[in-house]
Design a protein around this motif. Structure first.
Motif, PDB file in Angstrom:
ATOM      1  N   VAL A 202       0.835  -1.202   0.000  1.00  0.00           N
ATOM      2  CA  VAL A 202       0.000   0.000   0.000  1.00  0.00           C
ATOM      3  C   VAL A 202       0.870   1.252   0.000  1.00  0.00           C
ATOM      4  N   ASP A 203       1.855   1.260   0.864  1.00  0.00           N
ATOM      5  CA  ASP A 203       2.724   2.419   1.032  1.00  0.00           C
ATOM      6  C   ASP A 203       3.584   2.660  -0.209  1.00  0.00           C
ATOM      7  N   GLN A 204       4.221   1.621  -0.719  1.00  0.00           N
ATOM      8  CA  GLN A 204       5.137   1.783  -1.848  1.00  0.00           C
ATOM      9  C   GLN A 204       4.393   2.113  -3.148  1.00  0.00           C
ATOM     10  N   PHE A 205       3.179   1.614  -3.283  1.00  0.00           N
ATOM     11  CA  PHE A 205       2.358   1.973  -4.448  1.00  0.00           C
ATOM     12  C   PHE A 205       2.124   3.475  -4.494  1.00  0.00           C
ATOM     13  N   ALA A 260      -6.049  -1.579  -6.869  1.00  0.00           N
ATOM     14  CA  ALA A 260      -4.843  -2.368  -7.115  1.00  0.00           C
ATOM     15  C   ALA A 260      -4.763  -3.593  -6.216  1.00  0.00           C
ATOM     16  N   HIS A 261      -5.094  -3.434  -4.938  1.00  0.00           N
ATOM     17  CA  HIS A 261      -4.787  -4.486  -3.982  1.00  0.00           C
ATOM     18  C   HIS A 261      -5.982  -5.314  -3.541  1.00  0.00           C
ATOM     19  N   VAL A 262      -7.158  -4.735  -3.481  1.00  0.00           N
ATOM     20  CA  VAL A 262      -8.343  -5.503  -3.094  1.00  0.00           C
ATOM     21  C   VAL A 262      -9.052  -6.058  -4.324  1.00  0.00           C
ATOM     22  N   LEU A 263      -9.114  -5.259  -5.388  1.00  0.00           N
ATOM     23  CA  LEU A 263      -9.785  -5.691  -6.614  1.00  0.00           C
ATOM     24  C   LEU A 263      -8.821  -6.324  -7.612  1.00  0.00           C
ATOM     25  N   GLY A 264      -7.527  -6.253  -7.345  1.00  0.00           N
ATOM     26  CA  GLY A 264      -6.560  -6.917  -8.206  1.00  0.00           C
ATOM     27  C   GLY A 264      -6.365  -6.279  -9.566  1.00  0.00           C
ATOM     28  N   LYS A 265      -6.663  -4.983  -9.692  1.00  0.00           N
ATOM     29  CA  LYS A 265      -6.417  -4.318 -10.969  1.00  0.00           C
ATOM     30  C   LYS A 265      -4.909  -4.228 -11.192  1.00  0.00           C
ATOM     31  N   PRO A 266      -4.410  -4.691 -12.335  1.00  0.00           N
ATOM     32  CA  PRO A 266      -2.953  -4.725 -12.549  1.00  0.00           C
ATOM     33  C   PRO A 266      -2.320  -3.344 -12.430  1.00  0.00           C
ATOM     34  N   TYR A 267      -1.104  -3.321 -11.849  1.00  0.00           N
ATOM     35  CA  TYR A 267      -0.378  -2.067 -11.734  1.00  0.00           C
ATOM     36  C   TYR A 267      -0.199  -1.394 -13.095  1.00  0.00           C
ATOM     37  N   ILE A 513      11.422  -6.982   1.988  1.00  0.00           N
ATOM     38  CA  ILE A 513      10.010  -6.849   1.593  1.00  0.00           C
ATOM     39  C   ILE A 513       9.810  -5.580   0.783  1.00  0.00           C
ATOM     40  N   ILE A 514      10.381  -4.481   1.256  1.00  0.00           N
ATOM     41  CA  ILE A 514      10.254  -3.202   0.542  1.00  0.00           C
ATOM     42  C   ILE A 514      10.881  -3.297  -0.836  1.00  0.00           C
ATOM     43  N   GLN A 518       9.041  -2.776  -4.565  1.00  0.00           N
ATOM     44  CA  GLN A 518       9.531  -1.747  -5.483  1.00  0.00           C
ATOM     45  C   GLN A 518       9.886  -2.346  -6.839  1.00  0.00           C
ATOM     46  N   GLU A 519      10.467  -3.524  -6.852  1.00  0.00           N
ATOM     47  CA  GLU A 519      10.826  -4.174  -8.114  1.00  0.00           C
ATOM     48  C   GLU A 519       9.586  -4.532  -8.919  1.00  0.00           C
ATOM     49  N   ARG A 520       8.545  -5.001  -8.248  1.00  0.00           N
ATOM     50  CA  ARG A 520       7.294  -5.321  -8.957  1.00  0.00           C
ATOM     51  C   ARG A 520       6.680  -4.067  -9.570  1.00  0.00           C
ATOM     52  N   LEU A 521       6.694  -2.979  -8.848  1.00  0.00           N
ATOM     53  CA  LEU A 521       6.139  -1.726  -9.357  1.00  0.00           C
ATOM     54  C   LEU A 521       6.926  -1.230 -10.570  1.00  0.00           C
ATOM     55  N   LYS A 522       8.242  -1.285 -10.476  1.00  0.00           N
ATOM     56  CA  LYS A 522       9.074  -0.813 -11.586  1.00  0.00           C
ATOM     57  C   LYS A 522       8.876  -1.683 -12.816  1.00  0.00           C
TER      58      LYS A 522
END
Length: 955
Positions: A202-205, A260-267, A513-514, A518-522
């Motif tokens: 949630v925070d890193q998004f 993004a996180h509850v409904l699973g909409k792709p980043y 974890i952080i 971050q890698e997934r977001l990038k």
């Protein structure tokens, strides 16, 4: 044998009672055992302090004078006061709770929680056993002093409870025991680690969006980050309990994170909506101002989504509703979703509801919850038969700021949640910086909802890290608050430190974890740099009027007669109101040759034939069962015992449900509910009837943002019917006009149908056509200016053949006119009641009127251009096209229809207006003035000498 000092004192106290007095006390104790609330508070305290009195003597008088023992009044008072202290800790402990992450809220007066306030010392309380003042005290809590300390710790921590306004004793006792016995199982190490991982996501998004898309609006969740894992917990709990649908509604604050996180909409899909237009094909072409037909889209933080999750043997659908910026107006829409998801509409009668099939969660703003009236309207659904859905869990995402103002500017109550007290909804306030407390609050809410089938509210108290949006500078209005915000650690960091201290994870694991998040977001961002995305919920349509016109709506006369006969049968012992009985009896022969079917019967036949076709119907309104003008009477009331009977429920041919409910005195929430019900159950013909059409004004947001634009913005289809009584009969400004002009102004891209029909058969066919459109790509709402006085006007009644052989006609020609086209000089076009008044005036005049023809525009939008142009082409010597209406010139259809008439009018033929002049109020409040004006309009329309003149009334 006296074993301790307390027993000795108790015996001494009871020895002062004997004979009838002791019998009376014994009687009070028996009542107390069965129901403590049934006896006076004084006796409750005495029994709590001294226990049961001794059995009363069978003799009325004692054999010997009793030993005189003085009652220790001071000790008794201390016991009673200790009981008061416990009650006040339960009731007001929230005032001293640690629920303010920033420490910015005004401190409440909490003296009521202090023993000293009652003259109690530590030694006084230590003299009492814990069980005396705390029923159900844990075994390790021994004295009254320990009980008070434990209760204070429970009720003044990072979760605060407000239950005292819940009047149902069973519920209140259950809630207090859940809290005091700490029935919620604490998180294990694995769950704690998963919770931290979610908080980091949630925070890193939010951090990634903030740094990557600088200055773009996103309405971040930061400050109430724990809302996401709370929603995760709710979904898990409800799915485990067998829910097949989880329906969610929220405004824009935090929506992207929830998507993004509850409904699973792709980043990458979310990033694409920031990075560029979803699809360049959606852009207008050069020199054009239009985009794809029927699709304009919406900003990213208004969009909804769906997701399917599995839990055990249950596969559940999570739905986040699309929502405009009109705060809280999605609430009734989501409530309608839930009711639709809970009901089985496949059998005759009322739908069968299973409240366990769907659960609802609504996320509110702290300023909007007390500020928007739609909230109270929606909370009122809680126990109403036609609208309840087994309980909604409410979350207030409490930033302690509304837009740019502080709480003192937005509400008069202590808490943002106080409105819910009026509906006896349990309330929990929780510190958003304590993730485990937040999870426990959601578990309590979920268990309560599933056990008692009622609403529960969680006030998630946090803050807002940035301004109203990310382009806004909050320091201009809250400088002191944002000095604290800038130095306040994020909740993911706070919780990571806690878990490191507990030994659940190491510092290295926390950093890992952080890094992984971050890698997934990038990686997701890299995927969309040069990739086009399809627009979310896009919808493409070609004009559908020609397809709709081909729908068959006639019903064979034999079937109609059978349905009518079945509708008139009822149990022999059912006693109908005599006056109504005579009205119903007249329907027996209405379908015979040479007879007529009035408006009310036409509607009933339409409903009955639709459910006979297997199509469910839901009809609501403030007087829907009877109808405002008493023409419907589809729920009969027995005059002797008050029981009810709905003939359509007992129709042998029925293959689907028929739901009819009187609604609360609300327009906005009820209309929103019906829209939501229809969107979620598109196979159902859903109808909302305004008591008077004017009252739909109150629901303007629902009309503007959902009914009119929902398909264009979100690809959200609806076939909702709005019945809006309309017509000028001298009833005054608020009972004349349904504001037809507003709906016509909203018309675009065939988004709905607006009609103002003048015959019972037209109404019948329009309803059946609308039912046929449900579930299809051509489904769209129907706005019907329904009549008032015309309901019983004989000229509106139709022959049986028109039901058995006809269909809906967008334009009707006046019978008896236009027979010699070459002689017609004026063609009058009109709609609704004024057309019937013109017909009456023509008949009274007795003149041939070969110079005149009248067209009734039964469907105003989409304008039946082809039909009108075809009729006008027959008349080659027309000198004037005249639009006639009873509404003022700046209201009604004139401003909408003028350009359309000029387009189809023969070359050089003037298009004029006849009606009331421009006005600020819809209608006169004086019957005589109304009648005079109405007569002038009709007379001018039928006056051949006025041709080619501007004959606006009053000019």
């Amino acid at each position: 044998m006296i074993t301790n000092k307390r027993d000795e004192q108790a015996q001494g106290a009871w020895e002062s009672y004997y004979g009838p007095n002791l019998g009376y006390v014994q009687e009070q104790y028996e009542r107390y055992v069965n129901d403590p609330e049934s006896v006076d508070e004084t006796y409750r305290k005495v029994f709590q302090l001294w226990g049961a009195p001794p059995m009363a003597s069978a003799e009325l008088e004692p054999a010997a004078a009793p030993k005189s023992v003085a009652l220790d009044g001071n000790l008794l008072k201390k016991g009673v006061d200790a009981g008061k202290l416990v009650w006040n800790i339960r009731t007001y402990g929230h005032l001293a709770a640690d629920i303010d992450p920033l420490g910015i809220l005004t401190k409440a007066d909490t003296r009521v929680l202090e023993p000293e306030q009652y003259g109690l010392s530590q030694s006084d309380l230590e003299a009492f056993p814990a069980s005396l003042i705390w029923d159900g005290a844990p075994d390790n809590v021994r004295t009254g002093w320990e009980a008070i300390q434990k209760l204070r710790q429970t009720y003044t921590g990072t979760i605060a409870y407000e239950f005292s306004h819940v009047h149902e004793v069973e519920e209140r006792v259950w809630l207090n025991r859940q809290v005091e016995n700490q029935s919620v199982v604490p998180l294990n190490a694995e769950q704690k680690k998963a919770l931290l991982e979610r908080l980091v996501e949630v925070d890193q998004f939010e951090e990634f969006l903030h740094k990557t898309f600088v200055g773009q609006k996103r309405f971040s969740i930061e400050g109430t980050d724990t809302m996401v894992p709370m929603l995760d917990e709710l979904v898990r709990h409800m799915v485990d309990e067998g829910a097949e649908h989880i329906l969610m509604g929220m405004a824009h604050r935090g929506r992207l994170n929830v998507l993004a996180h509850v409904l699973g909409k792709p980043y990458d899909k979310i990033f694409a909506e920031f990075h560029h237009s979803p699809n360049k094909k959606m852009f207008p072409s050069e020199g054009s101002m239009g985009i794809n037909f029927g699709w304009t889209g919406d900003v990213k933080y208004h969009l909804g989504a769906n997701r399917t999750v599995e839990g055990g043997d249950v596969k559940a659908k999570i739905t986040l509703a699309n929502n405009p910026s009109h705060l809280e107006y999605v609430n009734p829409v989501v409530e309608g979703f839930a009711r639709a998801a809970q009901e089985d509409r496949t059998e005759p009668g009322y739908p069968q509801q299973d409240v366990n099939k769907a659960a609802t969660v609504l996320i509110h703003g702290d300023s909007a919850f007390p500020g928007e009236g739609i909230v109270a309207e929606t909370l009122n659904f809680n126990k109403l038969p036609g609208f309840q859905n087994g309980g909604t869990i409410h979350i207030i995402a409490n930033n302690n700021i509304g837009f740019t103002t502080e709480s003192k500017d937005s509400r008069s109550t202590h808490y943002a949640s106080d409105l819910a007290k009026g509906y006896e909804i349990p309330i929990v306030h929780v510190n958003a910086d304590d993730p485990e407390a937040c999870i426990n609050a959601m578990r309590l809410a979920s268990e309560y909802r599933n056990k008692f089938k009622k609403d529960f509210l969680i006030d998630l108290v946090g803050y807002r890290r940035y301004g109203h949006n990310e382009t806004d500078d909050p320091d201009t209005t809250q400088p002191l608050v944002y000095q604290k915000v800038k130095t306040h650690p994020r909740v993911a960091a706070i919780y990571a430190d806690i878990l490191i201290k507990e030994g659940v994870i190491s510092k290295e694991e926390s950093a890992q974890i952080i890094q992984q998040v971050q890698e997934r977001l990038k990686a997701a961002y890299d995927r969309i740099k040069d990739k086009e995305q399809d627009p979310a919920n896009s919808y493409h349509q070609t004009p559908a009027e020609e397809r709709i016109a081909k729908i068959k709506t006639a019903v064979p006369i034999g079937k109609l007669r059978k349905i009518n006969k079945d509708l008139l049968s009822r149990p022999d012992d059912f006693n109908v109101y005599p006056k109504l009985q005579r009205i119903l009896e007249r329907r027996e022969t209405a379908l015979n040759e040479g007879e007529k079917v009035d408006w009310g019967l036409a509607e009933t036949l339409a409903f009955a034939s639709i459910v006979a076709d297997g199509k469910p119907i839901r009809l609501t309104g403030q007087d829907a069962e009877r109808a405002t003008f008493a023409h419907r009477n589809l729920v009969l009331h027995d005059t002797k015992n008050g029981s009810t009977y709905c003939p359509i429920h007992h129709l042998p041919d029925a293959k689907a449900s028929f739901a009819i409910y009187n609604s609360p005195l609300s327009e906005a929430a009820v209309l929103g509910f019906e829209y939501g019900y229809n969107v979620y159950s598109p196979e159902t013909l859903v109808i909302w009837e305004a008591q008077y059409g004017d009252f739909s004004n109150v629901a303007q947001v629902i009309t503007d943002q959902f009914i009119s634009a929902g398909r264009s913005k979100w690809g959200q289809k609806s076939s909702l019917v709005m019945l809006l009584p309309h017509g000028y009969e001298g009833a005054g400004p608020e009972h004349s006009s349904a504001r037809l002009e507003r709906f016509l102004q909203l018309g675009g891209e065939e988004n709905f149908t607006v009609a103002n029909v003048t015959t019972a058969a037209q109404y019948f066919h329009l309803l059946r056509r609308q039912a046929a459109l449900t579930e299809s790509e051509d489904a769209r709402p129907l706005i019907l200016m329904s009549p008032k006085s015309l309901i019983r006007n004989a000229r509106v009644a139709s022959s049986p053949a028109e039901f058995a052989e006809g269909s809906f006609k967008p334009v009707l020609e006046q019978p008896g006119l236009g027979g010699r086209p070459e002689r017609v000089e004026r063609i009058v076009l009109c709609s609704g009641k004024i057309a019937v008044e013109l017909e009456e005036a023509l008949e009274k005049s007795g003149e041939a009127n070969e110079w005149l023809h009248i067209l009734r525009v039964e469907q105003l939008y989409p304008f039946p251009e082809k039909e009108v142009a075809g009729i006008l082409a027959r008349f080659t010597n027309v000198k004037e096209i005249l639009w006639v209406q009873e509404e003022p010139e700046n209201m009604g259809a004139w401003r909408y229809i003028e350009s359309k008439l000029r387009k189809v009018a023969p070359k050089d033929t003037p298009v004029n207006y006849n009606g009331r002049p421009e006005r600020s109020s819809t209608a006169s409040g004086f019957q005589q003035v109304h009648a005079f004006e109405q007569q002038q309009i009709v007379a001018a329309a039928l006056n051949q000498k006025s041709i080619k003149h501007n004959i606006t009334l009053g000019r």
